[in-house]
Design a protein around this motif. Structure first.
Motif, mmCIF file in Angstrom:
data_model
loop_
_atom_site.group_PDB
_atom_site.id
_atom_site.type_symbol
_atom_site.label_atom_id
_atom_site.label_comp_id
_atom_site.label_asym_id
_atom_site.label_seq_id
_atom_site.Cartn_x
_atom_site.Cartn_y
_atom_site.Cartn_z
ATOM 1 N N ARG A 10 52.672 71.649 79.087
ATOM 2 C CA ARG A 10 51.580 71.120 78.346
ATOM 3 C C ARG A 10 51.911 70.560 77.112
ATOM 4 N NH1 ARG A 10 47.327 76.009 78.102
ATOM 5 N NH2 ARG A 10 49.424 77.418 78.137
ATOM 6 N N HIS A 11 51.600 69.427 76.787
ATOM 7 C CA HIS A 11 52.279 68.921 75.515
ATOM 8 C C HIS A 11 51.119 69.448 74.401
ATOM 9 C CE1 HIS A 11 55.157 66.419 77.274
ATOM 10 N NE2 HIS A 11 54.203 66.057 78.613
ATOM 11 N N ARG A 12 51.842 69.660 73.302
ATOM 12 C CA ARG A 12 50.804 70.040 72.020
ATOM 13 C C ARG A 12 51.288 69.175 70.904
ATOM 14 N NH1 ARG A 12 48.734 75.253 73.552
ATOM 15 N NH2 ARG A 12 49.965 76.166 75.101
ATOM 16 N N GLU A 13 50.161 68.894 70.203
ATOM 17 C CA GLU A 13 50.371 68.433 68.787
ATOM 18 C C GLU A 13 50.083 69.227 67.944
ATOM 19 O OE1 GLU A 13 48.970 64.389 68.382
ATOM 20 O OE2 GLU A 13 49.415 63.842 70.410
ATOM 21 N N VAL A 45 52.437 75.307 59.740
ATOM 22 C CA VAL A 45 53.215 74.114 59.947
ATOM 23 C C VAL A 45 53.068 73.126 58.674
ATOM 24 C CG1 VAL A 45 53.143 71.578 61.122
ATOM 25 C CG2 VAL A 45 52.541 73.899 62.259
ATOM 26 N N ARG A 46 54.452 72.959 57.929
ATOM 27 C CA ARG A 46 54.480 72.059 56.903
ATOM 28 C C ARG A 46 54.889 70.719 56.851
ATOM 29 N NH1 ARG A 46 51.679 74.572 53.227
ATOM 30 N NH2 ARG A 46 52.101 76.925 53.078
ATOM 31 N N LYS A 47 55.604 70.271 57.879
ATOM 32 C CA LYS A 47 55.738 68.958 58.193
ATOM 33 C C LYS A 47 56.319 68.678 59.654
ATOM 34 C CE LYS A 47 58.624 65.176 56.423
ATOM 35 N NZ LYS A 47 59.736 64.612 55.635
ATOM 36 N N THR A 48 55.726 67.610 60.263
ATOM 37 C CA THR A 48 56.051 67.305 61.787
ATOM 38 C C THR A 48 56.937 65.901 61.630
ATOM 39 O OG1 THR A 48 54.142 66.018 61.914
ATOM 40 C CG2 THR A 48 53.820 68.332 62.443
ATOM 41 N N PHE A 49 57.801 65.953 62.914
ATOM 42 C CA PHE A 49 58.468 64.673 62.999
ATOM 43 C C PHE A 49 58.141 64.150 64.486
ATOM 44 C CE2 PHE A 49 60.847 67.410 60.189
ATOM 45 C CZ PHE A 49 61.179 66.646 59.065
ATOM 46 N N SER A 50 58.520 62.821 64.605
ATOM 47 C CA SER A 50 58.346 62.223 65.748
ATOM 48 C C SER A 50 58.971 62.844 67.005
ATOM 49 C CB SER A 50 58.754 60.635 65.749
ATOM 50 O OG SER A 50 60.032 60.653 65.583
ATOM 51 N N GLY A 51 60.034 63.355 67.024
ATOM 52 C CA GLY A 51 60.617 63.697 68.168
ATOM 53 C C GLY A 51 60.185 65.356 68.674
ATOM 54 N N GLY A 52 59.211 66.075 67.771
ATOM 55 C CA GLY A 52 58.661 66.999 68.168
ATOM 56 C C GLY A 52 58.923 68.477 67.312
#
Length: 66
Positions: A10-13, A45-52
């Motif tokens: 399951r993909h999660r964002e 969560v403080r920061k997210t990146f495109s690679g997950g």
């Protein structure tokens, strides 16, 4: 075999400010076997990146890379 496994993924964002639990991947030398903790305390969560990848911080603000 890979296709059968990937069906269950399951993909999660994650968004900034979400509370998450981090899975404990190593066994500590003083662990209590099957009664040891499976997850660490809640993180923000403080920061997210495109690679997950995500940057987490403790509830008191100390940053942890994950």
């Amino acid at each position: 075999m890979a296709r059968a496994f990937n069906v269950k993924v399951r993909h999660r964002e994650f968004n900034l400010g979400d509370l998450v639990l981090r899975k404990v991947l190593h066994v500590a030398p003083n662990s209590r076997g099957k009664f040891s903790y499976k997850y660490d305390e809640p993180f923000v969560v403080r920061k997210t990146f495109s690679g997950g990848a995500i940057i987490l911080s403790d509830m008191d603000g100390t940053e942890n890379a994950s």
